[in-house]
Design a protein around this motif. Structure first.
Motif, short mmCIF file in Angstrom:
data_model
loop_
_atom_site.label_atom_id
_atom_site.label_comp_id
_atom_site.label_asym_id
_atom_site.label_seq_id
_atom_site.Cartn_x
_atom_site.Cartn_y
_atom_site.Cartn_z
N ARG A 44 0.89 -1.18 0.19
CA ARG A 44 0.16 0.15 0.06
C ARG A 44 0.97 1.15 -0.14
NH1 ARG A 44 -2.83 -3.22 3.86
NH2 ARG A 44 -2.32 -2.09 5.43
N ILE A 45 1.82 1.40 0.79
CA ILE A 45 2.72 2.33 0.70
C ILE A 45 3.50 2.59 -0.72
CG2 ILE A 45 5.24 3.03 1.49
CD1 ILE A 45 4.62 1.57 4.24
N LEU A 46 3.82 1.41 -1.52
CA LEU A 46 4.58 1.64 -2.78
C LEU A 46 3.39 2.32 -3.69
CD1 LEU A 46 6.62 -1.41 -2.68
CD2 LEU A 46 7.45 0.56 -2.61
N LEU A 47 2.23 1.79 -3.48
CA LEU A 47 1.20 2.11 -4.55
C LEU A 47 0.77 3.76 -4.18
CD1 LEU A 47 -1.31 -0.71 -4.61
CD2 LEU A 47 0.27 -0.32 -6.30
N GLY A 48 0.80 4.25 -2.95
CA GLY A 48 0.54 5.44 -2.46
C GLY A 48 1.68 6.17 -2.99
N THR A 49 2.83 5.72 -3.05
CA THR A 49 4.08 6.48 -3.51
C THR A 49 4.10 6.81 -5.02
OG1 THR A 49 5.54 5.51 -1.75
CG2 THR A 49 6.69 6.32 -3.72
N GLN A 50 3.66 5.68 -5.79
CA GLN A 50 3.43 6.07 -7.21
C GLN A 50 2.50 7.34 -7.48
OE1 GLN A 50 5.07 4.64 -9.68
NE2 GLN A 50 3.75 5.30 -11.41
N LEU A 51 1.30 7.19 -6.75
CA LEU A 51 0.47 8.30 -6.84
C LEU A 51 1.00 9.68 -6.67
CD1 LEU A 51 -3.46 8.18 -5.72
CD2 LEU A 51 -1.88 10.16 -5.57
N VAL A 52 1.87 9.74 -5.60
CA VAL A 52 2.24 10.90 -5.20
C VAL A 52 3.38 11.40 -5.95
CG1 VAL A 52 3.34 12.43 -3.23
CG2 VAL A 52 1.54 10.76 -2.75
N PHE A 53 4.32 10.27 -6.44
CA PHE A 53 5.42 10.73 -7.35
C PHE A 53 5.07 11.14 -8.76
CE2 PHE A 53 9.46 9.69 -9.57
CZ PHE A 53 10.16 9.70 -8.41
N ASN A 54 3.73 10.60 -9.24
CA ASN A 54 2.99 11.04 -10.64
C ASN A 54 2.59 12.43 -10.29
OD1 ASN A 54 4.12 8.72 -11.90
ND2 ASN A 54 1.94 8.28 -12.78
N LEU A 55 1.89 12.66 -9.13
CA LEU A 55 1.33 14.10 -8.81
C LEU A 55 2.58 15.17 -8.78
CD1 LEU A 55 -1.04 15.56 -7.74
CD2 LEU A 55 -0.20 15.06 -5.34
N GLY A 56 3.60 14.77 -8.26
CA GLY A 56 4.63 15.78 -8.09
C GLY A 56 5.47 15.95 -9.53
N PHE A 57 5.28 14.96 -10.54
CA PHE A 57 5.91 15.10 -11.87
C PHE A 57 5.26 15.93 -12.80
CE2 PHE A 57 6.20 13.37 -16.16
CZ PHE A 57 7.56 13.48 -16.31
N TYR A 58 3.86 15.60 -12.84
CA TYR A 58 2.84 16.15 -13.69
C TYR A 58 2.45 17.58 -13.18
CZ TYR A 58 2.46 11.88 -16.47
OH TYR A 58 2.83 10.71 -17.06
N ALA A 59 2.58 17.73 -12.09
CA ALA A 59 2.50 19.33 -11.56
C ALA A 59 3.32 20.34 -11.99
CB ALA A 59 2.51 19.40 -10.18
N VAL A 60 4.79 19.65 -12.68
CA VAL A 60 5.77 20.55 -12.99
C VAL A 60 6.02 20.36 -14.51
CG1 VAL A 60 8.13 21.17 -13.06
CG2 VAL A 60 6.79 20.74 -10.84
N ILE A 61 6.50 19.13 -15.22
CA ILE A 61 6.99 18.92 -16.43
C ILE A 61 6.08 19.17 -17.60
CG2 ILE A 61 7.70 17.07 -18.02
CD1 ILE A 61 9.43 17.75 -15.53
N PRO A 62 4.47 19.14 -17.57
CA PRO A 62 4.00 19.80 -18.66
C PRO A 62 4.04 21.20 -19.08
CG PRO A 62 2.73 17.95 -17.34
CD PRO A 62 4.04 18.50 -16.51
N PHE A 63 4.52 22.05 -17.81
CA PHE A 63 4.47 23.36 -17.96
C PHE A 63 6.12 23.79 -18.16
CE2 PHE A 63 1.28 22.21 -15.08
CZ PHE A 63 0.35 22.51 -15.70
N LEU A 64 6.85 22.87 -18.33
CA LEU A 64 8.57 23.32 -18.22
C LEU A 64 8.58 23.71 -19.56
CD1 LEU A 64 11.52 23.24 -17.25
CD2 LEU A 64 11.42 20.80 -18.13
#
Length: 464
Positions: free
Chosen positions: A8-28
């Motif tokens: 469950r920790i790893l699945l939650g990590t994937q969610l948050v990791f993608n959240l941090g990635f897609y909050a930035v990279i599409p606007f780079l």
């Protein structure tokens, strides 16, 4: 369905990791060009370097995960991505943007194979609680399960769902923060990755990298001898599997490459692209579980064939209707006929995207869950990271080559006035080839429900 706390920790990590990635990279790209005045060539080089540093280093990241252990590789990946975002926040010229982009990609290359490798252990343990003897696959790649009861859903199904949730919410968060500037989005991304790192440091169990109990074998492995750290490259059947499976990534990537061009060829406004992305995300969130359940009932061989055929059908529909769209010619703007034609074109594109996403949903969890079966049974129970890394690297290389070929065909088609659907034909052929070939390649791959007693104990130590 209950999973172990680590899972469950790893699945939650994937969610948050993608959240941090897609909050930035599409606007780079917009920030580099609009706020800092970089030209198009510099922006393209920075974005290309980010993609290559991630996709090209997945195999290296997998080897690191095998060498250090998944926990250490995951934490290092988070720290490297934090360093990348901090460099981007401090950047005002091409050199620092390039360095920040490379570090950002390298962080993902360290993180993803380690996470998938560790999840595959939880997936094997959770899916095969009876630890019964392995049963051979039939000639379609299906396996006759010996354990009673309903088949359990692969953890990789939930990985796809949690990742998609992050990919859907991340751009919304980034767009909301852009009012305070691009550095605000970067600060939020850094805060997210710092929080993930702290949580994982305290909650993710420490493993024992590179050490296994004597006689332990890789669960679900194929018969054969261990070939060392880079044995995945010498495993010809697995390399063939990766090459066929990469068709899935090339087809899915057309959402970002040829589909925007296709909208223009059909006379549709570019704003419809955002709606197609939203459709893809909503379909994934709503249908990933039932589609995965259907894939389990079909068995891996038939599920892979069905998935590739869905991809082929979507691309074939794009080819045929692309020709129809160009032959129909322009329609007078503002008329009832124009509105009707636009609605029809949008509905067609939505149907094409729907078929493509259904195929992708059927294929992706199946591919990830099959990878451990290619790891030779003889030798230490290690090497998962390298196998997952090679699979991702093959996908990245295939996307690079496939997009280059498609771009070349698009130019030739426009220059020589070929049939408008011509650029799609190689992709359709690849999808059909994969659908026909994959079941034969999977023939003889064992399910591997059980572990030797020593290996079972070692596996439980890793996921408890």
């Amino acid at each position: 369905m209950a999973y172990l706390p680590e899972t469950r920790i790893l699945l939650g990590t994937q969610l948050v990791f993608n959240l941090g990635f897609y909050a930035v990279i599409p606007f780079l790209a917009g920030a580099m060009g609009g706020d800092y005045g970089l030209d198009a060539a510099a922006v393209g080089l920075v974005l290309g370097a980010r993609t290559f540093s991630q996709q090209g280093m997945f195999l290296f990241g997998g080897l690191i995960a095998d060498r250090w252990g998944a926990r250490r590789a995951i934490l290092t990946g988070c720290l490297v991505r934090i360093a990348g975002y901090a460099t981007l926040a401090a950047a005002s010229d091409f050199t620092l943007f390039l360095l920040g982009a490379v570090l950002t990609g390298a962080g993902g290359a360290l993180f993803s194979p380690a996470l998938e490798s560790q999840l595959s252990r939880a997936d094997r343990s959770h899916s095969d609680p009876s630890h019964s003897d392995p049963s051979p696959a039939d000639n379609t790649g299906q396996t006759k399960e010996r354990a009673p009861g309903k088949a359990r859903r692969s953890v990789f199904v939930w990985l796809a769902i949690t990742g998609e949730m992050g990919a859907l919410v991340g751009p919304l968060l980034g767009a909301a923060l852009l009012g305070w500037g691009f550095r605000a989005a970067l600060a939020a991304g850094i805060a997210i990755f710092v929080a993930v790192t702290v949580v994982l440091w305290f909650r993710l169990p420490a493993g024992s990298p590179g050490k296994t109990v004597a006689g332990a074998v890789e669960p679900g492995a194929s018969p054969g001898k261990s070939l060392g750290a880079l044995g995945c490259l010498k495993n010809r059947r697995f390399v063939g599997f990766c090459l066929l499976a990469s068709t899935n990534m090339v087809a899915y990537n057309q959402l970002y490459f040829t589909f925007p061009l296709e909208l223009d060829r059909r006379g549709l406004d570019g704003s419809w692209l955002a709606m197609l992305f939203l459709l893809a995300s909503v379909l994934t969130l709503l249908l990933q579980l039932p589609v995965a359940a259907a894939g389990q009932r079909l068995g891996p061989g038939r599920a892979m064939s069905a998935g590739f055929l869905l991809l082929g059908a979507a691309l074939a529909a794009a080819a045929v209707t692309s020709g129809d769209a160009e032959s129909a010619g322009p329609v007078a703007s503002g008329s009832v006929a124009s509105a009707s034609a636009e609605a029809g074109a949008v509905a067609l594109m939505a149907g094409i995207v729907g078929a493509l996403i259904l195929g992708h949903m059927l294929l992706t969890p199946t591919i990830l869950s099959l990878i451990p079966r290619f790891i030779p049974a003889e030798g230490a129970a290690s090497g998962r990271g390298a196998y997952y890394g090679l699979s991702a690297t093959c996908g990245g290389i295939a996307v690079l080559v496939g997009n280059a070929l498609l771009g070349w065909l698009l130019d030739l088609t426009d220059r020589h006035h070929w049939w408008p659907g011509t650029p799609w034909l190689p992709m359709v052929g690849l999808a059909v080839l994969a659908a026909l070939t994959m079941p034969r390649l999977l023939h003889g791959i064992h399910r591997g429900n059980g572990l030797a007693p020593t290996a079972a104990a070692n596996s439980q130590e890793r996921v408890a």
